[in-house]
Design a protein around this motif. Sequence first.
Motif, PDB file in Angstrom:
ATOM      1  N   CYS A   1       0.947  -0.979  -0.251  1.00 35.81           N
ATOM      2  CA  CYS A   1       0.216  -0.190  -0.293  1.00 35.81           C
ATOM      3  C   CYS A   1       0.575   0.941   0.176  1.00 35.81           C
ATOM      4  N   ALA A   2       2.152   1.029   0.324  1.00 35.79           N
ATOM      5  CA  ALA A   2       2.585   2.362   0.881  1.00 35.79           C
ATOM      6  C   ALA A   2       3.238   2.771  -0.585  1.00 35.79           C
ATOM      7  N   LEU A   3       4.109   1.820  -1.714  1.00 33.13           N
ATOM      8  CA  LEU A   3       4.052   1.731  -2.529  1.00 33.13           C
ATOM      9  C   LEU A   3       2.994   2.257  -3.896  1.00 33.13           C
ATOM     10  N   ALA A   4       1.706   1.915  -3.674  1.00 30.91           N
ATOM     11  CA  ALA A   4       0.775   2.288  -4.452  1.00 30.91           C
ATOM     12  C   ALA A   4       0.100   3.648  -4.215  1.00 30.91           C
ATOM     13  N   GLY A   5      -0.252   3.448  -2.632  1.00 29.97           N
ATOM     14  CA  GLY A   5      -1.106   5.077  -2.243  1.00 29.97           C
ATOM     15  C   GLY A   5       0.293   5.741  -2.177  1.00 29.97           C
ATOM     16  N   THR A   6       1.375   5.707  -2.806  1.00 27.83           N
ATOM     17  CA  THR A   6       1.282   7.584  -2.171  1.00 27.83           C
ATOM     18  C   THR A   6       1.341   8.316  -3.593  1.00 27.83           C
ATOM     19  N   TRP A   7       1.055   7.088  -5.059  1.00 26.94           N
ATOM     20  CA  TRP A   7       0.268   8.142  -6.307  1.00 26.94           C
ATOM     21  C   TRP A   7      -0.911   7.772  -6.001  1.00 26.94           C
ATOM     22  N   VAL A   8      -1.587   7.171  -5.440  1.00 29.45           N
ATOM     23  CA  VAL A   8      -2.785   7.871  -5.401  1.00 29.45           C
ATOM     24  C   VAL A   8      -3.190   8.721  -4.405  1.00 29.45           C
ATOM     25  N   VAL A   9      -1.954   9.220  -3.507  1.00 28.99           N
ATOM     26  CA  VAL A   9      -2.402  10.299  -3.056  1.00 28.99           C
ATOM     27  C   VAL A   9      -1.626  11.354  -3.324  1.00 28.99           C
TER      28      VAL A   9
ATOM     29  N   ALA B   1       3.243 -11.912  -0.566  1.00 24.09           N
ATOM     30  CA  ALA B   1       4.950 -11.865  -0.675  1.00 24.09           C
ATOM     31  C   ALA B   1       4.999 -11.382  -2.261  1.00 24.09           C
ATOM     32  N   ALA B   2       4.272 -12.771  -2.795  1.00 23.68           N
ATOM     33  CA  ALA B   2       4.173 -12.126  -4.603  1.00 23.68           C
ATOM     34  C   ALA B   2       4.133 -10.858  -5.021  1.00 23.68           C
TER      35      ALA B   2
ATOM     36  N   ALA C   1       4.928  -5.686  -7.095  1.00 24.39           N
ATOM     37  CA  ALA C   1       4.736  -4.404  -6.403  1.00 24.39           C
ATOM     38  C   ALA C   1       5.673  -3.615  -6.798  1.00 24.39           C
ATOM     39  N   VAL C   2       6.872  -3.940  -6.648  1.00 22.82           N
ATOM     40  CA  VAL C   2       7.755  -3.817  -7.047  1.00 22.82           C
ATOM     41  C   VAL C   2       8.922  -3.078  -7.687  1.00 22.82           C
TER      42      VAL C   2
END
Length: 287
Positions: free
Chosen positions: A27-35, A139-140, A145-146
């Motif tokens: 969520c940190a990876l995706a949520g940053t762009w959402v914000v 984990a997958a 996401a990474v």
Amino acid sequence: MDWLFVPFEVSFVQRALWAGVLVSLICALAGTWVVLRGMAFLGDAMSHGMLPGVALAALLGGDLLLGAALSAGVMAFGVTALGRSQRLSRDTSIGLLFVGMLSAGVIIVSHSQSFAVDLTGFLFGDVLAVTAPELGKLAAALAVAVIVSLAGHRAFVALSFDPRKARTLGLRPGLANALLLGLVTLAIVASFRIVGTLLVFGLLIAPPAAAVLWAKRIPVVMAAAAVLGMAATAIGLLVSWHWGTAAGATIAATAVVLFFLSALGAELRDRVRAVPEKTNTEVEHAL
């Protein structure tokens, strides 16, 4: 200090903690762009758009996660297709798909009398019931996401701040937007099993929003959001254990509380900074 460590000696709480950590990272990876891109409404629509797939998977005895992924994929495709229309605004397209998918899901659920528990789990999650195979899936999902985040970082930055420049630089904003939508979809699908669709934004939006108030560089925002998400998970599980509250809801609520504390701290910081500036201005006028 036993009250602090005893809950995490239990195996299912340990699995819940690991699940929360993995989801926080995704969520940190995706949520940053959402914000940064103001995509909260889209994320909300995506999360609720999973209901038809989950309902069908439950009725057919299939994998709920697979059903959620397929349904979210349909939703993402619809948003992308309708977003190309020059006559409909993006919000209108998302709203129509949101209502349509949610209605379809409710209709499917209404034909079954055995959905009470399943629907509750879909809406609010069941983090304490996470299994070892599900941790493997998370984990997958994190690995994917990474990879997507690293591969699309430059295009995502350009798309967030200047889409026209992205096109000029040959970064293919259409493809970048589809990849970003896929990243958000991945985060939502991975998170719904943990905190449910109604609470997924506790981890998807609150930690990045709190981090943005303090950090300027995107990688720093992502790192801070991950730390805040993991802290919300640990604190939420601890509070849930001692107070007997719903674990998923407590984790999400903790994330939101951390955001408001961050916002309050940022407001106090700005006021403290404003005092010397005001004083210097008054001195300059006096001179």
